[in-house]
Motif scaffolding. Structure first.
Motif, PDB file in Angstrom:
ATOM      1  N   THR A 161       0.713  -1.108  -0.390  1.00  0.00           N
ATOM      2  CA  THR A 161      -0.215  -0.222   0.044  1.00  0.00           C
ATOM      3  C   THR A 161       0.917   1.400   0.073  1.00  0.00           C
ATOM      4  O   THR A 161       0.729   2.396  -0.237  1.00  0.00           O
ATOM      5  CB  THR A 161      -0.819   0.102   1.381  1.00  0.00           C
ATOM      6  N   ARG A 162       2.188   1.268  -0.191  1.00  0.00           N
ATOM      7  CA  ARG A 162       3.236   2.026  -0.451  1.00  0.00           C
ATOM      8  C   ARG A 162       3.857   2.532  -1.117  1.00  0.00           C
ATOM      9  O   ARG A 162       4.133   1.581  -1.928  1.00  0.00           O
ATOM     10  CB  ARG A 162       4.462   1.883   1.608  1.00  0.00           C
ATOM     11  N   TRP A 163       3.747   3.884  -1.571  1.00  0.00           N
ATOM     12  CA  TRP A 163       4.251   4.241  -2.620  1.00  0.00           C
ATOM     13  C   TRP A 163       4.938   5.192  -2.558  1.00  0.00           C
ATOM     14  O   TRP A 163       4.777   6.684  -1.757  1.00  0.00           O
ATOM     15  CB  TRP A 163       3.382   4.361  -3.820  1.00  0.00           C
ATOM     16  N   TRP A 319      -0.204  -2.469  -8.596  1.00  0.00           N
ATOM     17  CA  TRP A 319      -0.292  -3.012  -7.461  1.00  0.00           C
ATOM     18  C   TRP A 319      -0.032  -2.415  -6.365  1.00  0.00           C
ATOM     19  O   TRP A 319      -0.187  -2.255  -5.372  1.00  0.00           O
ATOM     20  CB  TRP A 319       1.066  -4.084  -7.321  1.00  0.00           C
ATOM     21  N   LEU A 320      -1.699  -1.259  -6.346  1.00  0.00           N
ATOM     22  CA  LEU A 320      -2.111  -0.495  -5.270  1.00  0.00           C
ATOM     23  C   LEU A 320      -3.482  -0.603  -5.670  1.00  0.00           C
ATOM     24  O   LEU A 320      -4.115  -0.230  -6.404  1.00  0.00           O
ATOM     25  CB  LEU A 320      -2.111   0.994  -5.397  1.00  0.00           C
ATOM     26  N   PRO A 321      -4.416  -0.773  -4.427  1.00  0.00           N
ATOM     27  CA  PRO A 321      -5.378  -1.134  -4.547  1.00  0.00           C
ATOM     28  C   PRO A 321      -6.499  -0.385  -4.869  1.00  0.00           C
ATOM     29  O   PRO A 321      -5.812   1.421  -4.420  1.00  0.00           O
ATOM     30  CB  PRO A 321      -6.140  -1.815  -3.010  1.00  0.00           C
ATOM     31  N   VAL A 322      -7.719   0.168  -5.458  1.00  0.00           N
ATOM     32  CA  VAL A 322      -8.403   0.722  -5.672  1.00  0.00           C
ATOM     33  C   VAL A 322      -9.594   0.274  -5.778  1.00  0.00           C
ATOM     34  O   VAL A 322     -10.007  -0.879  -5.661  1.00  0.00           O
ATOM     35  CB  VAL A 322      -8.227   1.345  -7.299  1.00  0.00           C
ATOM     36  N   GLU A 323     -10.497   1.080  -5.558  1.00  0.00           N
ATOM     37  CA  GLU A 323     -12.222   0.994  -5.446  1.00  0.00           C
ATOM     38  C   GLU A 323     -13.036   0.749  -6.438  1.00  0.00           C
ATOM     39  O   GLU A 323     -14.137   0.290  -6.837  1.00  0.00           O
ATOM     40  CB  GLU A 323     -13.056   1.865  -4.216  1.00  0.00           C
ATOM     41  N   ASP A 324     -12.633   2.121  -7.143  1.00  0.00           N
ATOM     42  CA  ASP A 324     -13.552   2.146  -8.194  1.00  0.00           C
ATOM     43  C   ASP A 324     -11.906   3.607  -8.990  1.00  0.00           C
ATOM     44  O   ASP A 324     -11.357   3.280  -9.217  1.00  0.00           O
ATOM     45  CB  ASP A 324     -14.415   3.095  -7.890  1.00  0.00           C
ATOM     46  N   ALA A 340       5.321  10.697  -2.659  1.00  0.00           N
ATOM     47  CA  ALA A 340       5.013   9.132  -1.965  1.00  0.00           C
ATOM     48  C   ALA A 340       3.771   8.958  -0.801  1.00  0.00           C
ATOM     49  O   ALA A 340       3.520  11.161  -0.450  1.00  0.00           O
ATOM     50  CB  ALA A 340       6.514   9.461  -0.973  1.00  0.00           C
ATOM     51  N   PHE A 341       2.870   7.885  -1.013  1.00  0.00           N
ATOM     52  CA  PHE A 341       1.330   8.330  -0.104  1.00  0.00           C
ATOM     53  C   PHE A 341       1.784   6.095   0.524  1.00  0.00           C
ATOM     54  O   PHE A 341       2.563   5.315   0.463  1.00  0.00           O
ATOM     55  CB  PHE A 341       0.905   8.834  -1.409  1.00  0.00           C
ATOM     56  N   VAL A 342       0.299   6.847   1.151  1.00  0.00           N
ATOM     57  CA  VAL A 342       0.382   4.874   1.635  1.00  0.00           C
ATOM     58  C   VAL A 342      -1.295   4.930   1.286  1.00  0.00           C
ATOM     59  O   VAL A 342      -2.202   6.356   1.635  1.00  0.00           O
ATOM     60  CB  VAL A 342       0.018   5.000   3.468  1.00  0.00           C
ATOM     61  N   LYS A 343      -2.133   4.092   0.666  1.00  0.00           N
ATOM     62  CA  LYS A 343      -2.459   4.016  -0.457  1.00  0.00           C
ATOM     63  C   LYS A 343      -4.038   3.676   1.429  1.00  0.00           C
ATOM     64  O   LYS A 343      -3.429   2.228   2.113  1.00  0.00           O
ATOM     65  CB  LYS A 343      -3.098   2.633  -0.942  1.00  0.00           C
ATOM     66  N   GLY A 344      -5.189   3.820   1.126  1.00  0.00           N
ATOM     67  CA  GLY A 344      -6.049   3.634   2.466  1.00  0.00           C
ATOM     68  C   GLY A 344      -6.801   2.159   1.804  1.00  0.00           C
ATOM     69  O   GLY A 344      -6.934   2.120   1.310  1.00  0.00           O
ATOM     70  N   ASP A 352     -20.277   2.522   2.697  1.00  0.00           N
ATOM     71  CA  ASP A 352     -20.230   4.171   2.253  1.00  0.00           C
ATOM     72  C   ASP A 352     -19.677   4.552   3.995  1.00  0.00           C
ATOM     73  O   ASP A 352     -20.126   5.420   4.641  1.00  0.00           O
ATOM     74  CB  ASP A 352     -22.237   4.068   2.808  1.00  0.00           C
ATOM     75  N   ASN A 353     -18.707   3.443   4.351  1.00  0.00           N
ATOM     76  CA  ASN A 353     -17.683   3.932   5.547  1.00  0.00           C
ATOM     77  C   ASN A 353     -16.481   4.747   5.104  1.00  0.00           C
ATOM     78  O   ASN A 353     -15.590   4.434   4.064  1.00  0.00           O
ATOM     79  CB  ASN A 353     -17.269   3.096   6.092  1.00  0.00           C
ATOM     80  N   GLY A 354     -16.664   5.834   4.786  1.00  0.00           N
ATOM     81  CA  GLY A 354     -15.874   7.109   3.965  1.00  0.00           C
ATOM     82  C   GLY A 354     -13.842   6.948   5.319  1.00  0.00           C
ATOM     83  O   GLY A 354     -14.381   7.129   6.207  1.00  0.00           O
ATOM     84  N   ILE A 355     -13.655   6.203   3.927  1.00  0.00           N
ATOM     85  CA  ILE A 355     -11.773   6.757   4.842  1.00  0.00           C
ATOM     86  C   ILE A 355     -10.954   7.420   3.614  1.00  0.00           C
ATOM     87  O   ILE A 355     -12.269   7.719   2.907  1.00  0.00           O
ATOM     88  CB  ILE A 355     -11.394   4.754   5.329  1.00  0.00           C
ATOM     89  N   ALA A 356     -10.312   7.975   4.518  1.00  0.00           N
ATOM     90  CA  ALA A 356      -9.045   8.747   3.468  1.00  0.00           C
ATOM     91  C   ALA A 356      -8.277   7.569   2.503  1.00  0.00           C
ATOM     92  O   ALA A 356      -8.016   5.892   2.650  1.00  0.00           O
ATOM     93  CB  ALA A 356      -7.797   8.742   4.332  1.00  0.00           C
ATOM     94  N   SER A 357      -8.383   7.400   0.849  1.00  0.00           N
ATOM     95  CA  SER A 357      -8.392   7.118   0.097  1.00  0.00           C
ATOM     96  C   SER A 357      -6.918   6.923   0.178  1.00  0.00           C
ATOM     97  O   SER A 357      -6.416   5.759  -0.093  1.00  0.00           O
ATOM     98  CB  SER A 357      -8.405   8.015  -1.577  1.00  0.00           C
ATOM     99  N   ALA A 358      -6.047   7.641   0.242  1.00  0.00           N
ATOM    100  CA  ALA A 358      -4.458   7.947   0.789  1.00  0.00           C
ATOM    101  C   ALA A 358      -4.296   8.907   1.241  1.00  0.00           C
ATOM    102  O   ALA A 358      -4.800  10.088   2.001  1.00  0.00           O
ATOM    103  CB  ALA A 358      -3.817   7.995  -0.532  1.00  0.00           C
ATOM    104  N   VAL A 359      -2.703   9.573   2.221  1.00  0.00           N
ATOM    105  CA  VAL A 359      -2.203   9.743   2.941  1.00  0.00           C
ATOM    106  C   VAL A 359      -0.333   9.940   2.864  1.00  0.00           C
ATOM    107  O   VAL A 359      -0.458   9.406   2.244  1.00  0.00           O
ATOM    108  CB  VAL A 359      -1.682   9.061   4.481  1.00  0.00           C
ATOM    109  N   LEU A 360      -0.387  11.292   2.244  1.00  0.00           N
ATOM    110  CA  LEU A 360       0.792  12.195   1.801  1.00  0.00           C
ATOM    111  C   LEU A 360       1.668  11.776   2.356  1.00  0.00           C
ATOM    112  O   LEU A 360       1.658  12.197   4.334  1.00  0.00           O
ATOM    113  CB  LEU A 360       0.435  13.039   1.324  1.00  0.00           C
TER     114      LEU A 360
END
Length: 434
Positions: A161-163, A319-324, A340-344, A352-360
């Motif tokens: 999940t880390r890029w 290979w970073l997961p995506v919802e849509d 550079a970021f981490v994928k949530g 419907d549970n809103g989470i951060a898509s990524a964190v820089l």
């Protein structure tokens, strides 16, 4: 002007052990962590001035000996650009399952996982999850991991999940497989080692085909059905090539396994199209999307592997997961701008549970959270508790507006190592946790 990805190296971890500082792999590092383990010392990660306490775990049955790991639930205490940094658990689905479905013991270095799906099948008894709503393979309570929750956990633990721009062009299936298998080590479920239950196909090679097949069959032996006894099920993680009708029933074909398909019964096949319609639509519309599958399977007495439950997860070419498609646009832009970021990840949480898509992780002194806000949602600051300033929040509202500019990256020199020498080049896949 953007810096070339090849000119940007991922930060290295620096540990202080008994008053001395070491970079991973430097001279004396292996002996120092072995001594720290024997004397019950806690190394400190020096990503911050005062350091962050870590612990040393022994890798039983591994020639790597020892490993330095984060203390449980301390990832957010590290500097954002540190390899041990992890966004706060409450900003993703991890917060719901940590400490209940996932419990880590620093004394042994082992993690116990509680699963919400069976790894055994009684003769003649269906393992299909109940119809209606989301499949049990996706959603679950916080006390046990669903199939998707387990896949997300392993993806997080493998640091996929880390890029970082330095990882560009260096992630292949072989790399992904190696890190996921390493992530599965020292994980227990129902008293058994998760690694022994996990099968991931080796990269296919014509020259090595017979040897690969022999290793696969040997690994599958304890999942072969025995008349009158409960059948042990295994876990499969692989990239889907296609899921199609077969001469009899249906089958899933996994890449790197051209000579062996997995059978799927009609009920599961029909529900697959309904439950995973958004994921399958994204896969069909985007040539650069990989479709990852996690499944439980058994092997019939005739030697045919059959899937009993499964979950699908689209990932980008990195290979970073995506919802849509919206998350794909966001990640494509981040990667294209050398961020550079981490994928949530959602784990057991619903859509419907809103989470951060990524964190820089490349911004000075902070780790901004990136949210994609659905059209019609007027929440000003998603994920933020009233009265809590928290980290910076960036939002992209899905109302037709273009993606806003991202928070500015840090323009200062990389965090100093404190060792008086240049950083080593990054590892082939990504900055590995030691």
């Amino acid at each position: 002007m953007e810096t070339s990805a090849h000119a940007i190296t991922a930060p290295s971890a620096i540990y202080e052990i008994d008053g001395r500082r070491f970079e991973i792999g430097s001279r004396g590092f292996a002996d120092a962590i072995a001594e720290a383990h024997a004397s019950h010392q806690r190394p400190r990660c020096m990503c911050l001035v005062d350091g962050v306490e870590m612990y040393v775990a022994r890798l039983a049955g591994s020639d790597r000996g020892y490993i330095v790991k984060r203390m449980p639930d301390t990832g957010s205490h590290h500097a954002p650009d540190c390899p041990s940094y992890e966004p706060p658990a409450e900003l993703s689905g991890l917060g719901q399952v940590l400490g209940s479905a996932i419990t880590e013991d620093p004394a042994t270095g082992e993690t116990t996982l509680r699963l919400d799906f069976p790894l055994a099948r009684m003769p003649g008894r269906s393992t299909m999850p109940p119809a209606g709503g989301e499949s049990d393979s996706v959603s679950s309570s916080g006390t046990k991991l669903s199939l998707r929750g387990l896949l997300h956990y392993l993806w997080d633990q493998a640091e996929l999940t880390r890029w970082h721009p330095a990882f560009a062009g260096k992630r292949t299936w072989a790399t992904v497989r190696r890190h996921l298998l390493q992530a599965a080590e020292h994980k227990l479920t129902r008293g058994d080692a998760l690694r022994a239950r996990l099968y991931m196909p080796e990269p296919f090679s014509i020259d090595e085909r017979d040897a690969i097949n022999a290793r696969r069959l040997a690994h599958w032996q304890h999942a072969v059905a025995t008349p009158g006894k409960a059948q042990h099920l295994m876990l499969l993680i692989g990239e889907v090539k296609e899921i199609v009708p077969a001469r009899y029933g249906f089958k899933a074909i996994v890449k790197h396994m051209p000579d062996q398909a997995f059978s799927i019964d009609e009920q599961l096949y029909r529900r697959l199209g309904r439950r995973f319609e958004p994921e399958l639509a994204l896969w069909g519309a985007s040539d650069d999307i990989h479709m990852v599958m996690i499944a439980t399977f058994g092997v019939s007495s005739a030697g045919v592997p059959a899937i009993h439950a499964l979950c699908l997860m689209p990932v980008t070419r990195q290979w970073l997961p995506v919802e849509d498609g919206f998350e794909k646009q966001l990640l494509d832009r981040l990667v294209g701008e050398n961020r550079a970021f981490v994928k949530g990840l959602h784990y057991n949480l619903g859509r419907d549970n809103g989470i951060a898509s990524a964190v820089l992780t490349d911004c000075e002194g902070s780790a901004p959270m990136l949210f994609i806000v659905p059209a019609g949602l007027n929440e000003a600051t998603p994920g933020r508790t009233t009265g809590d300033p928290g980290p910076a929040v960036w939002m992209w509202r899905r109302t037709g507006e273009p993606i806003p500019p991202f928070p500015q990256r840090c323009t200062q020199s990389p965090r100093p190592t404190g060792l008086g020498h240049a950083r080593r080049p990054p590892q082939p896949a990504h900055a590995e946790r030691p």
